[in-house]
Design a protein around this motif. Structure first.
Motif, PDB file in Angstrom:
ATOM      1  N   ASP A 281       8.019   3.486  51.327  1.00  0.00           N
ATOM      2  CA  ASP A 281       8.741   3.222  52.577  1.00  0.00           C
ATOM      3  C   ASP A 281      10.227   3.083  52.253  1.00  0.00           C
ATOM      4  N   LEU A 282      11.058   3.913  52.869  1.00  0.00           N
ATOM      5  CA  LEU A 282      12.494   3.901  52.564  1.00  0.00           C
ATOM      6  C   LEU A 282      13.137   2.551  52.845  1.00  0.00           C
ATOM      7  N   ASN A 314      14.820  -1.361  42.834  1.00  0.00           N
ATOM      8  CA  ASN A 314      13.393  -1.595  42.581  1.00  0.00           C
ATOM      9  C   ASN A 314      12.643  -0.273  42.412  1.00  0.00           C
ATOM     10  N   SER A 315      13.095   0.788  43.076  1.00  0.00           N
ATOM     11  CA  SER A 315      12.481   2.106  42.899  1.00  0.00           C
ATOM     12  C   SER A 315      12.713   2.625  41.482  1.00  0.00           C
ATOM     13  N   THR A 346      11.440  12.551  53.149  1.00  0.00           N
ATOM     14  CA  THR A 346      10.919  13.283  54.306  1.00  0.00           C
ATOM     15  C   THR A 346      10.537  12.289  55.386  1.00  0.00           C
ATOM     16  N   GLU A 347       9.982  12.806  56.469  1.00  0.00           N
ATOM     17  CA  GLU A 347       9.521  11.912  57.532  1.00  0.00           C
ATOM     18  C   GLU A 347       8.350  11.043  57.091  1.00  0.00           C
ATOM     19  N   HIS A 348       7.762  11.382  55.941  1.00  0.00           N
ATOM     20  CA  HIS A 348       6.651  10.588  55.419  1.00  0.00           C
ATOM     21  C   HIS A 348       7.122   9.512  54.439  1.00  0.00           C
ATOM     22  N   GLY A 349       8.427   9.403  54.207  1.00  0.00           N
ATOM     23  CA  GLY A 349       8.942   8.395  53.285  1.00  0.00           C
ATOM     24  C   GLY A 349       9.592   9.031  52.066  1.00  0.00           C
ATOM     25  N   LEU A 350       9.736   8.228  51.010  1.00  0.00           N
ATOM     26  CA  LEU A 350      10.361   8.676  49.771  1.00  0.00           C
ATOM     27  C   LEU A 350       9.277   9.031  48.752  1.00  0.00           C
ATOM     28  N   PRO A 351       9.148  10.318  48.394  1.00  0.00           N
ATOM     29  CA  PRO A 351       8.083  10.698  47.451  1.00  0.00           C
ATOM     30  C   PRO A 351       8.509  10.495  45.996  1.00  0.00           C
ATOM     31  N   LYS A 387       6.991  -1.069  49.475  1.00  0.00           N
ATOM     32  CA  LYS A 387       5.884  -0.903  50.401  1.00  0.00           C
ATOM     33  C   LYS A 387       5.515   0.571  50.458  1.00  0.00           C
ATOM     34  N   LEU A 388       4.229   0.829  50.378  1.00  0.00           N
ATOM     35  CA  LEU A 388       3.772   2.205  50.434  1.00  0.00           C
ATOM     36  C   LEU A 388       3.743   2.726  51.851  1.00  0.00           C
TER      37      LEU A 388
END
Length: 392
Positions: A281-282, A314-315, A346-351, A387-388
């Protein structure tokens, strides 16, 4: 006339015997030839049984005592059995003039039938020898790399085709060259009849010459019609046993004309690739203060010597942990690529791309290992304040 008289000895004796029994001469003249022919056939059958018992039986006993494969295969494929049938055929052919001395018509026809019998026996013998050679070749390890069943089947087709031409030429009393010439005019029809066999033969040569397919290879077709292990490569089919134990048969030329995925390279390499993404989660990506960095070093010994040049996120800490965690696992091949990379959001978050190779390549263990690894990576993500992304 002198020749006929010389050859009538047996027939004349049989004629005199029938006449002495009271049979009218007009019947005796017809029956004596039949009886002589029957006696010749019975003699040939008896000789055949003798050779089968002595020669074929001797080879069977030798095969039971010997560990040599070829002798056992000769018995199983009946190569000697078929070859011995040539002996009575030749005997009958040579003795037929003793039976039919009053006319050449029946003698000529009987000899033609006898020649066809000899040709069929020789064809079956040669075919059995081809199968013996195929069995011996298939017993060797090299057969996986260079299957020859398709080539043997081509030889069988040619063998029986030529044998059929010879048999017909004998039956109609024409030269085989005459028949082959006549077939040349029917080449288009023959091409249509043997289309699949011709295409399969050419495709088999391409598959073998380019080492595109071997017995035992795991192959996948993009249309989903097959996903499993190659069991057999023949002239007209490639037999694949799918993972659900169903069997898919595909023409060899389909394998050449379309794309398919062969997993042999993976099986022969040092590892099987794992390429997955963990979506973050970005909104939870942030900088980590010094005290949090120290806490993470204490919680995760793999980060104990980690010394960032500037304040990390943290990433960043999470990616460093993933890399060191994978490098600590014996099941991960360190000699092959190991990449932990952040991809475009992307719209799905940070891969976060996790790319490595498992030393274990067997499907069941491979799936278990990568599942255990990602279970761990997903479970520790919240420890880094991440957070995923779940798409909710």
């Amino acid at each position: 006339m002198e020749k006929i008289e010389n050859m009538r000895t047996l027939g004349g004796w049989m004629n005199d015997l029938l006449t002495s029994w009271g049979l009218p001469s007009r019947y005796a003249d017809s029956i004596d030839e039949v009886l002589v022919a029957v006696l010749i056939i019975l003699l040939a059958i008896g000789l055949n049984y003798f050779f089968q018992a002595v020669v074929a039986g001797g080879i069977k006993r030798y095969a039971r005592r010997s560990a040599r494969m070829w002798s056992t295969l000769l018995v199983e494929r009946k190569a000697v059995h078929h070859l011995l049938h040539v002996v009575p055929g030749i005997l009958i052919y040579l003795l037929l003039p003793l039976a039919f001395v009053k006319g050449d018509g029946m003698l000529d026809f009987s000899r033609r039938v006898c020649m066809i019998y000899i040709i069929v026996a020789i064809l079956l013998s040669v075919n059995a020898l081809l199968l013996v050679m195929l069995d011996i070749y298939n017993s060797k390890e090299v057969r996986k790399n260079h299957p020859i069943r398709g080539f043997v089947q081509v030889l069988q087709v040619v063998l029986f085709f030529v044998g059929g031409i010879l048999a017909v030429s004998v039956l109609i009393d024409k030269s085989p060259v005459y028949l082959f010439t006549g077939l040349g005019a029917s080449a288009a029809v023959l091409m249509l009849v043997f289309k699949d066999s011709i295409l399969g033969f050419v495709a088999g040569i391409q598959l073998s010459a380019n080492d595109m397919l071997r017995i035992g290879d795991w192959v996948t077709l993009p249309n989903g019609s097959a996903d499993g292990v190659v069991q057999e490569i023949t002239l007209n089919t490639v037999k694949i046993q799918n993972w659900d134990n169903t069997i898919t048969t595909i023409p060899p030329y389909t394998m050449v004309n379309s794309t398919f995925q062969n997993w042999r390279g993976m099986q022969e390499s040092g590892g099987r690739r794992v390429d997955k993404r963990i979506w973050l989660d970005l909104d939870t990506v942030r900088f980590c203060p010094a005290d949090e960095v120290e806490r993470l070093k204490q919680d995760f010994p793999l980060l104990a010597d980690y010394a960032p040049e500037s304040q990390p996120t943290n990433s960043q800490l999470y990616r460093t942990y993933i890399e060191r965690y994978l490098m600590s696992l014996p099941v991960v091949n360190q000699d092959l690529d190991l990449i932990i990379a952040q991809k475009e959001p992307t719209e799905h978050g940070l891969p976060i791309r996790v790319y490595f190779f498992s030393r274990v390549k067997a499907w069941r263990e491979y799936e278990r290992i990568q599942s255990d690894i990602f279970d761990h990576l997903l479970a520790v993500a919240p420890r880094f304040g991440l957070k995923l992304y779940q798409g909710i």
